[in-house]
Design a protein around this motif. Structure first.
Motif, PDB file in Angstrom:
ATOM      1  N   ILE A 104       3.959  12.820   3.329  1.00  0.00           N
ATOM      2  CA  ILE A 104       4.956  11.619   3.385  1.00  0.00           C
ATOM      3  C   ILE A 104       5.463  11.531   4.571  1.00  0.00           C
ATOM      4  CG2 ILE A 104       6.734  10.453   2.550  1.00  0.00           C
ATOM      5  CD1 ILE A 104       6.130  11.804  -0.423  1.00  0.00           C
ATOM      6  N   SER A 105       5.621  12.602   5.295  1.00  0.00           N
ATOM      7  CA  SER A 105       6.434  12.710   6.609  1.00  0.00           C
ATOM      8  C   SER A 105       5.577  12.255   7.778  1.00  0.00           C
ATOM      9  CB  SER A 105       7.014  13.835   7.029  1.00  0.00           C
ATOM     10  OG  SER A 105       7.593  13.841   8.268  1.00  0.00           O
ATOM     11  N   GLY A 106       4.333  12.779   7.623  1.00  0.00           N
ATOM     12  CA  GLY A 106       3.266  12.447   8.286  1.00  0.00           C
ATOM     13  C   GLY A 106       2.723  10.978   8.183  1.00  0.00           C
ATOM     14  N   ALA A 107       2.709  10.586   6.939  1.00  0.00           N
ATOM     15  CA  ALA A 107       2.314   9.067   7.019  1.00  0.00           C
ATOM     16  C   ALA A 107       3.464   8.072   7.382  1.00  0.00           C
ATOM     17  CB  ALA A 107       1.997   8.813   5.376  1.00  0.00           C
ATOM     18  N   ILE A 108       4.500   8.449   7.244  1.00  0.00           N
ATOM     19  CA  ILE A 108       5.813   7.545   7.775  1.00  0.00           C
ATOM     20  C   ILE A 108       5.540   7.516   9.243  1.00  0.00           C
ATOM     21  CG2 ILE A 108       8.304   7.417   7.965  1.00  0.00           C
ATOM     22  CD1 ILE A 108       8.422   8.281   5.048  1.00  0.00           C
ATOM     23  N   ALA A 109       5.424   8.892  10.012  1.00  0.00           N
ATOM     24  CA  ALA A 109       5.364   8.709  11.309  1.00  0.00           C
ATOM     25  C   ALA A 109       4.431   7.936  11.851  1.00  0.00           C
ATOM     26  CB  ALA A 109       5.369  10.375  11.834  1.00  0.00           C
ATOM     27  N   ALA A 110       3.082   7.945  11.035  1.00  0.00           N
ATOM     28  CA  ALA A 110       1.670   7.394  11.778  1.00  0.00           C
ATOM     29  C   ALA A 110       1.633   5.867  11.396  1.00  0.00           C
ATOM     30  CB  ALA A 110       0.774   8.162  11.129  1.00  0.00           C
ATOM     31  N   PHE A 111       2.134   5.388  10.088  1.00  0.00           N
ATOM     32  CA  PHE A 111       2.030   4.276   9.466  1.00  0.00           C
ATOM     33  C   PHE A 111       3.032   3.511   9.309  1.00  0.00           C
ATOM     34  CE2 PHE A 111      -1.474   7.285   7.800  1.00  0.00           C
ATOM     35  CZ  PHE A 111      -2.491   6.708   8.680  1.00  0.00           C
ATOM     36  N   VAL A 112       4.270   3.715   9.567  1.00  0.00           N
ATOM     37  CA  VAL A 112       5.403   2.806   9.351  1.00  0.00           C
ATOM     38  C   VAL A 112       6.065   2.919  10.691  1.00  0.00           C
ATOM     39  CG1 VAL A 112       7.537   2.700   8.043  1.00  0.00           C
ATOM     40  CG2 VAL A 112       5.792   3.822   7.170  1.00  0.00           C
ATOM     41  N   PRO A 113       5.936   1.655  11.317  1.00  0.00           N
ATOM     42  CA  PRO A 113       6.266   1.608  12.678  1.00  0.00           C
ATOM     43  C   PRO A 113       7.947   1.459  12.611  1.00  0.00           C
ATOM     44  CG  PRO A 113       4.656   0.048  12.568  1.00  0.00           C
ATOM     45  CD  PRO A 113       4.920   0.841  11.141  1.00  0.00           C
ATOM     46  N   ALA A 114       8.625   1.874  13.814  1.00  0.00           N
ATOM     47  CA  ALA A 114       9.952   1.911  13.672  1.00  0.00           C
ATOM     48  C   ALA A 114      10.781   0.296  13.574  1.00  0.00           C
ATOM     49  CB  ALA A 114      10.607   2.716  14.814  1.00  0.00           C
ATOM     50  N   ARG A 115       9.955  -0.561  14.096  1.00  0.00           N
ATOM     51  CA  ARG A 115      10.424  -1.778  14.056  1.00  0.00           C
ATOM     52  C   ARG A 115      10.378  -2.440  12.778  1.00  0.00           C
ATOM     53  NH1 ARG A 115       4.880  -1.931  16.156  1.00  0.00           N
ATOM     54  NH2 ARG A 115       3.628  -3.236  14.507  1.00  0.00           N
ATOM     55  N   VAL A 116       9.748  -1.893  11.847  1.00  0.00           N
ATOM     56  CA  VAL A 116       9.770  -2.319  10.533  1.00  0.00           C
ATOM     57  C   VAL A 116      11.048  -2.063   9.778  1.00  0.00           C
ATOM     58  CG1 VAL A 116       8.985  -2.089   7.994  1.00  0.00           C
ATOM     59  CG2 VAL A 116       7.483  -2.154  10.043  1.00  0.00           C
ATOM     60  N   LEU A 117      11.774  -0.744  10.060  1.00  0.00           N
ATOM     61  CA  LEU A 117      12.962  -0.167   9.808  1.00  0.00           C
ATOM     62  C   LEU A 117      13.886  -1.260  10.415  1.00  0.00           C
ATOM     63  CD1 LEU A 117      12.621   3.527   9.843  1.00  0.00           C
ATOM     64  CD2 LEU A 117      12.338   1.974   7.781  1.00  0.00           C
ATOM     65  N   ARG A 118      13.839  -1.270  11.849  1.00  0.00           N
ATOM     66  CA  ARG A 118      14.533  -2.271  12.605  1.00  0.00           C
ATOM     67  C   ARG A 118      15.104  -3.516  11.881  1.00  0.00           C
ATOM     68  NH1 ARG A 118      12.845  -3.076  18.286  1.00  0.00           N
ATOM     69  NH2 ARG A 118      11.648  -4.675  17.101  1.00  0.00           N
ATOM     70  N   LYS A 119      14.135  -4.332  11.501  1.00  0.00           N
ATOM     71  CA  LYS A 119      14.088  -5.507  11.003  1.00  0.00           C
ATOM     72  C   LYS A 119      14.605  -5.703   9.801  1.00  0.00           C
ATOM     73  CE  LYS A 119       9.802  -7.302  13.399  1.00  0.00           C
ATOM     74  NZ  LYS A 119       8.429  -7.735  12.963  1.00  0.00           N
ATOM     75  N   GLU A 121      13.785  17.447   7.767  1.00  0.00           N
ATOM     76  CA  GLU A 121      14.600  17.548   8.486  1.00  0.00           C
ATOM     77  C   GLU A 121      14.308  17.347   9.808  1.00  0.00           C
ATOM     78  OE1 GLU A 121      16.128  20.686   5.717  1.00  0.00           O
ATOM     79  OE2 GLU A 121      14.328  19.585   6.110  1.00  0.00           O
ATOM     80  N   CYS A 122      13.200  18.265  10.361  1.00  0.00           N
ATOM     81  CA  CYS A 122      12.558  18.117  11.710  1.00  0.00           C
ATOM     82  C   CYS A 122      11.736  16.939  12.049  1.00  0.00           C
ATOM     83  CB  CYS A 122      11.670  19.398  11.698  1.00  0.00           C
ATOM     84  SG  CYS A 122      11.949  21.065  11.348  1.00  0.00           S
ATOM     85  N   ALA A 123      11.461  16.120  11.006  1.00  0.00           N
ATOM     86  CA  ALA A 123      10.874  14.936  11.214  1.00  0.00           C
ATOM     87  C   ALA A 123      11.797  13.806  11.310  1.00  0.00           C
ATOM     88  CB  ALA A 123       9.746  14.531  10.080  1.00  0.00           C
ATOM     89  N   SER A 124      12.867  13.786  10.694  1.00  0.00           N
ATOM     90  CA  SER A 124      14.024  12.754  10.720  1.00  0.00           C
ATOM     91  C   SER A 124      14.724  12.733  12.323  1.00  0.00           C
ATOM     92  CB  SER A 124      14.976  13.232   9.654  1.00  0.00           C
ATOM     93  OG  SER A 124      15.780  14.322   9.931  1.00  0.00           O
ATOM     94  N   VAL A 125      14.642  13.659  12.965  1.00  0.00           N
ATOM     95  CA  VAL A 125      15.274  13.600  14.052  1.00  0.00           C
ATOM     96  C   VAL A 125      14.379  12.865  15.175  1.00  0.00           C
ATOM     97  CG1 VAL A 125      15.910  15.060  16.380  1.00  0.00           C
ATOM     98  CG2 VAL A 125      16.485  15.944  13.910  1.00  0.00           C
ATOM     99  N   PRO A 126      13.218  13.060  15.519  1.00  0.00           N
ATOM    100  CA  PRO A 126      12.444  12.026  16.332  1.00  0.00           C
ATOM    101  C   PRO A 126      12.428  10.671  15.654  1.00  0.00           C
ATOM    102  CG  PRO A 126      10.952  13.562  15.008  1.00  0.00           C
ATOM    103  CD  PRO A 126      12.142  14.065  14.975  1.00  0.00           C
ATOM    104  N   VAL A 127      12.450  10.503  14.413  1.00  0.00           N
ATOM    105  CA  VAL A 127      12.357   9.106  13.580  1.00  0.00           C
ATOM    106  C   VAL A 127      13.882   8.403  14.397  1.00  0.00           C
ATOM    107  CG1 VAL A 127      12.437   7.681  11.931  1.00  0.00           C
ATOM    108  CG2 VAL A 127      10.943   9.588  11.952  1.00  0.00           C
ATOM    109  N   ALA A 128      14.984   9.131  14.006  1.00  0.00           N
ATOM    110  CA  ALA A 128      16.105   8.619  14.457  1.00  0.00           C
ATOM    111  C   ALA A 128      16.189   8.178  15.925  1.00  0.00           C
ATOM    112  CB  ALA A 128      17.206   9.365  14.379  1.00  0.00           C
TER     113      ALA A 128
END
Length: 345
Positions: free
Chosen positions: A79-94, A118-125
């Motif tokens: 799930i973490s990999g799918a979010i990193a690849a397929f959910v752009p950060a701009r979607v969360l920003r909107k 935890e490790c994946a949430s740092v680069p997402v933030a």
């Protein structure tokens, strides 16, 4: 003659051995194969030498923790990999409100729908901040995503059968920790504490490379988190075998000491949030409240998270953020335990 020699040298560089590979270099795979071969050849001797009750008990605990936690760990990194690849950060920003305090609440709830370790949430933030999201909301998501997502909640329910209050207490304590830290940052946080490199805008993942980003992220998270799972299972087995039961009995009698010890243990062990519930559940002599503190503190602050945050946001940020997060997590966990677990049991 000179030309032929030069050609031969060039051919040797390209076919006889690649530069930088190092001839005769022993890799980790070869070492693993050698160890497995020696274990097979000496299995009779190993069985007779290591066949002692304490080791059998420790091995049982180790295997049980790993087998129970591994499916949730794999699901979490996928799930973490799918979010990193397929959910752009701009979607969360909107979807985040413009008001910082309201954005903190939405970011906390987003951690439920967008899980990650935890490790994946740092680069997402870091990506969210780089794309203009308020730091308070990004930091709230950083703490909420690995702690309140469905994978972690289901893993906690499986690890603590017959204790539904443990799931509710972990959810409430972790979400309260994330949102409290977000509001504290909105009130007193300063951009000067965050390194300039973390404020720069990051490029989005290219559409043609999304599957590659997915596989690379999932693989990296699995390798890293799997290593911490094995380490946690080993320590859990060692604690069950080497530490006398009287020590854990003291933690049960002196609840304040138990809370502090388990909070520090969560920081040191640095377990993945998808697997930490099984390690906590294996410590059968420890009361539920210290276990809850262990589960709330671990995903919020530990040694590997401190290193990641220092490398991503700067040492000045990490030295301020980590200690406050530790204190807030302990307080929120204790309050959640008093509400959902009926006190210090």
């Amino acid at each position: 003659m000179d030309t032929a020699a030069a050609d031969g040298t060039a051919a040797g560089n390209t076919t006889g051995g690649r530069p930088g590979r190092g001839r005769g270099r022993i890799t980790s795979i070869e070492v693993l194969c050698a160890v497995l071969l020696l274990a097979l050849l000496g299995q009779s001797w190993l069985r007779s030498t290591l066949d002692v009750p304490a080791l059998r008990t420790g091995a049982t605990v180790f295997v049980a923790v790993c087998v129970q936690a591994l499916p949730f760990l794999v699901l979490g990194v996928l799930i973490s990999g799918a979010i990193a690849a397929f959910v752009p950060a701009r979607v969360l920003r909107k979807v985040l409100p413009r008001k910082e305090n309201a954005a903190v609440g939405v970011a906390g709830i987003a951690g439920v729908a967008l899980p990650g370790c935890e490790c994946a949430s740092v680069p997402v933030a870091r990506r969210l901040i780089g794309q203009g999201v308020a730091p308070a909301a990004a930091l709230t998501f950083l703490l909420a995503a690995p702690a309140v997502n469905p994978v972690v909640m289901v893993a906690t329910a499986v690890a603590f059968p017959g204790e539904p209050g443990m799931v509710a207490a972990r959810f409430a304590g972790s979400l309260a920790t994330a949102m409290t830290m977000g509001w504290l940052w909105a009130r007193w946080g300063k951009l000067d504490w965050i390194a300039e490199r973390a404020l720069r805008r990051l490029p989005e993942v290219e559409p043609g490379s999304r599957w590659r980003a997915f596989t690379e992220t999932a693989r990296a998270d699995l390798v890293e988190a799997g290593g911490f799972l094995v380490l946690g299972a080993l320590i859990s087995a060692a604690l069950g075998v080497l530490v006398p039961a009287e020590v854990f009995g003291v933690l049960g009698e002196q609840i304040v000491l138990g809370v502090l010890v388990m909070a520090v243990l969560a920081v040191v062990l640095a377990l993945c949030s998808e697997a930490d519930a099984f390690v906590a559940a294996s410590l059968t002599a420890v009361p539920l409240l210290p276990k809850l503190v262990f589960l709330v503190v671990g995903p919020a602050v530990d040694v590997k998270l401190f290193a990641l945050q220092a490398g991503t946001f700067g040492r000045s940020f990490a030295l301020r953020f980590a200690p406050v997060t530790f204190a807030v997590a302990v307080v929120c966990a204790v309050l959640a335990g008093l509400v959902f677990l009926g006190g210090a049991r």
